[in-house]
Design an enzyme around this catalytic site. Structure first.
Site, short mmCIF file in Angstrom:
data_model
loop_
_atom_site.label_atom_id
_atom_site.label_comp_id
_atom_site.label_asym_id
_atom_site.label_seq_id
_atom_site.Cartn_x
_atom_site.Cartn_y
_atom_site.Cartn_z
N ARG A 64 4.49 5.87 1.66
CA ARG A 64 5.12 7.19 1.75
C ARG A 64 4.61 8.12 0.65
O ARG A 64 5.31 9.03 0.22
CB ARG A 64 6.64 7.09 1.69
CG ARG A 64 7.21 6.39 0.47
CD ARG A 64 8.72 6.52 0.45
NE ARG A 64 9.32 5.83 -0.67
CZ ARG A 64 10.58 5.98 -1.05
NH1 ARG A 64 11.35 6.82 -0.40
NH2 ARG A 64 11.08 5.30 -2.06
N GLY B 70 0.84 -1.19 0.00
CA GLY B 70 0.00 0.00 0.00
C GLY B 70 0.87 1.24 0.00
O GLY B 70 2.10 1.18 0.13
N ASP C 213 9.61 5.61 7.63
CA ASP C 213 9.40 7.01 8.04
C ASP C 213 8.54 7.79 7.05
O ASP C 213 8.22 8.96 7.31
CB ASP C 213 10.74 7.71 8.26
CG ASP C 213 11.64 7.75 7.00
OD1 ASP C 213 11.12 7.51 5.88
OD2 ASP C 213 12.84 8.03 7.14
N ASP D 166 7.39 5.57 -10.62
CA ASP D 166 8.02 5.17 -9.36
C ASP D 166 9.42 4.60 -9.58
O ASP D 166 9.63 3.40 -9.61
CB ASP D 166 7.14 4.17 -8.60
CG ASP D 166 7.49 4.15 -7.11
OD1 ASP D 166 8.31 4.99 -6.68
OD2 ASP D 166 6.95 3.30 -6.38
N ASP E 29 3.30 -4.21 -8.10
CA ASP E 29 2.78 -2.95 -7.56
C ASP E 29 3.40 -1.74 -8.24
O ASP E 29 2.98 -0.60 -7.99
CB ASP E 29 3.02 -2.87 -6.04
CG ASP E 29 4.47 -3.02 -5.65
OD1 ASP E 29 5.05 -4.06 -5.97
OD2 ASP E 29 5.03 -2.10 -5.02
N ARG F 18 4.17 13.86 -8.58
CA ARG F 18 4.22 13.40 -9.97
C ARG F 18 2.84 13.54 -10.60
O ARG F 18 1.81 13.41 -9.94
CB ARG F 18 4.71 11.96 -10.07
CG ARG F 18 3.78 10.94 -9.48
CD ARG F 18 4.18 9.52 -9.88
NE ARG F 18 5.40 9.05 -9.25
CZ ARG F 18 5.43 8.29 -8.15
NH1 ARG F 18 4.31 7.95 -7.55
NH2 ARG F 18 6.57 7.88 -7.65
N ARG G 202 -2.92 0.07 -9.92
CA ARG G 202 -1.85 -0.85 -10.27
C ARG G 202 -2.37 -2.27 -10.45
O ARG G 202 -3.48 -2.60 -10.01
CB ARG G 202 -0.79 -0.85 -9.14
CG ARG G 202 -0.38 0.54 -8.69
CD ARG G 202 0.12 0.50 -7.24
NE ARG G 202 0.28 1.85 -6.71
CZ ARG G 202 1.43 2.47 -6.53
NH1 ARG G 202 2.55 1.86 -6.82
NH2 ARG G 202 1.48 3.69 -6.05
#
Length: 465
Positions: free
Chosen positions: A90, A87, A122, A258, A248, A176, A183
């Site tokens: 970030r 999922g 993070d 990505d 993904d 972006r 996906r």
């Protein structure tokens, strides 16, 4: 200038595919890059820098758009091992809007903070990672590859620790612009949950917004097969190695996005890998078409939850032939020549020649030198790589190339073709650009490279979309 047309379709769909989240509160927001050409296509190029920072650094909602960001839910196969614990960890879907061609587009993020899917991470992005993605998308667009566009890069003032680069390192948030963040892994999750109703609703959503010519679920799968065969062919013609071709990271709209440990080939090597952790070479350059095919198989398997398998298998089985056709077209586009009914003699001569040119820049160099086919012979043979254009392999290539007409002779009038060398984006170039930023906060090489890539894009005019 295009008009800003908000259209938050996914947020309005009520499909259970996301979780509302909040963006991180960053210590600072320093604008490092804004893509005004992409912004103009969606009516946002008139934003002041202050407004830009508010929307793409602090993520204040765009007018008439989503009230809150949405972290998308999905699963996926990572190096062919199924992982149900994925999922948007970030990133999130920030907005949806129409471009100047009426298409529905996403503004999505990377490094925007923790979500329910952060898995202990993070939720941040290193500035170096953001710089690399901006460069990748610019170069891929120039080379005719369907790709997301890096819309904004903002430095965020945090010190991050990573195991694969010197730490602490600087942080950033990237926005972006892409056709969709839905996906293959979105469908894998629904199949894993046995959620047929949501999958049907998702198929209806994708058909309505992205593949309107599809009449049913097999027709949708057929459209996705076609789009991703084209994508993988364009990667191969560009000499691009994605590095992490997990399900993904595969889009239902056939768009590359990505970017992690990508590379552009310095020279033709089928076994070249981009990711240092890809020890088995699963995602090597030469294996990318087969990997895309395997990933399409996982999507097709997921769709059997709501469709008979026979028409899905029939669509899947067309992928190799479609890839071969798209690859021939992509190579001809890269050489600016008119495709023939049979392009195999050219392809069979081109790649042995490329394989013999084992020096940095030779992959892009050959396509640059012979852009325009036989009309560029004098330019190529007077250029800095002319000494390599000799011998039986070269003569076979020249003989095959002479059968082709130039597709657009006017492109050769662009002043860029008076330059001796092509534009490239090899790893040493990226590292040098980053070194200037890391050591002295000097962004001049970064902006100069983007300007040079933009001139190359205009000269080649390969129409990535």
């Amino acid at each position: 200038m295009s008009e800003y047309l908000p259209d938050p379709r996914l947020a309005q769909s009520a499909l259970p595919l996301y979780d509302p989240v909040k963006a991180a509160d960053f210590p600072q927001t320093v604008l490092r890059y804004r893509n005004d050409r992409a912004a103009a296509s969606v009516g946002l190029n008139a934003l002041s820098d202050e407004a830009w920072l508010n929307h793409f650094g602090r993520f204040q909602p765009l007018p008439g758009n989503q009230a809150e960001p949405l972290a998308l839910r999905y699963h996926g196969h990572q190096f062919r091992h199924y992982n149900p614990d994925l999922g948007d960890g970030r990133g999130f879907l920030f907005a949806q809007l129409r471009d100047d061609k009426g298409r529905l587009l996403d503004l999505g993020t990377k490094g925007s903070g923790q979500t329910p899917w952060s898995r202990g991470g993070d939720g941040r992005l290193t500035l170096k990672g953001g710089v690399r993605e901006v460069l990748a998308t610019a170069m891929l667009e120039a080379l005719g590859v369907p790709t997301s566009k890096s819309f904004s890069l903002i430095e965020t003032g945090e010190a991050l620790h990573r195991g694969d680069e010197p730490s602490p390192t600087r942080s950033a948030v990237l926005t972006r612009l892409s056709h969709s963040h839905l996906r293959f892994g979105t469908f894998e999750r629904l199949a894993w949950l046995n959620d047929a109703d949501t999958m049907r609703g998702l198929c209806d959503f994708i058909i309505a917004n992205y593949h309107p010519t599809a009449q049913d679920i097999p027709g949708l799968f057929d459209a996705v097969v076609c789009a991703n065969a084209r994508l993988s062919a364009r990667w191969m013609a560009a000499g691009f190695v994605h590095g992490v071709l997990n399900t993904d990271n595969m889009s239902m709209t056939g768009e590359s996005f990505d970017y992690g440990p990508y590379r552009f080939l310095p020279w033709y090597q089928t076994g070249f890998t981009a990711a240092y952790f890809d020890h088995a070479g699963l995602y090597a350059y030469g294996r990318q078409p087969d990997t895309v095919l395997w990933n399409l198989g996982q999507l097709g398997r997921s769709l059997t939850l709501i469709s008979d398998s026979e028409p899905l298998v029939a669509a899947f089985n067309t992928c190799p032939e479609r890839y071969d056709s798209e690859f021939a077209l992509a190579i001809c586009a890269r050489l600016n020549i008119v495709p023939l009914a049979d392009n195999q003699p050219l392809l069979k001569s081109l790649f042995p020649l490329l394989g013999s040119l084992a020096y940095d820049g030779s992959f892009e160099g050959l396509f640059y030198d012979w852009f325009g086919g036989k009309l560029s012979a004098s330019r190529a043979m007077a250029g800095p790589r002319a000494e390599h254009y000799t011998g039986d392999l070269f003569e076979a290539f020249r003989a095959a190339l002479d059968a082709y007409d130039t597709a657009d002779p006017s492109k050769l009038d662009h002043p860029r073709f008076a330059e001796p060398d092509p534009e490239t984006l090899l790893i040493d170039e990226i590292e040098a650009i980053w070194a200037d930023i890391a050591q002295s906060d000097d962004w001049s090489a970064f902006h100069a490279k983007l300007a040079a890539i933009e001139i190359y894009r205009q000269a080649l005019n390969l129409q990535a979309e």
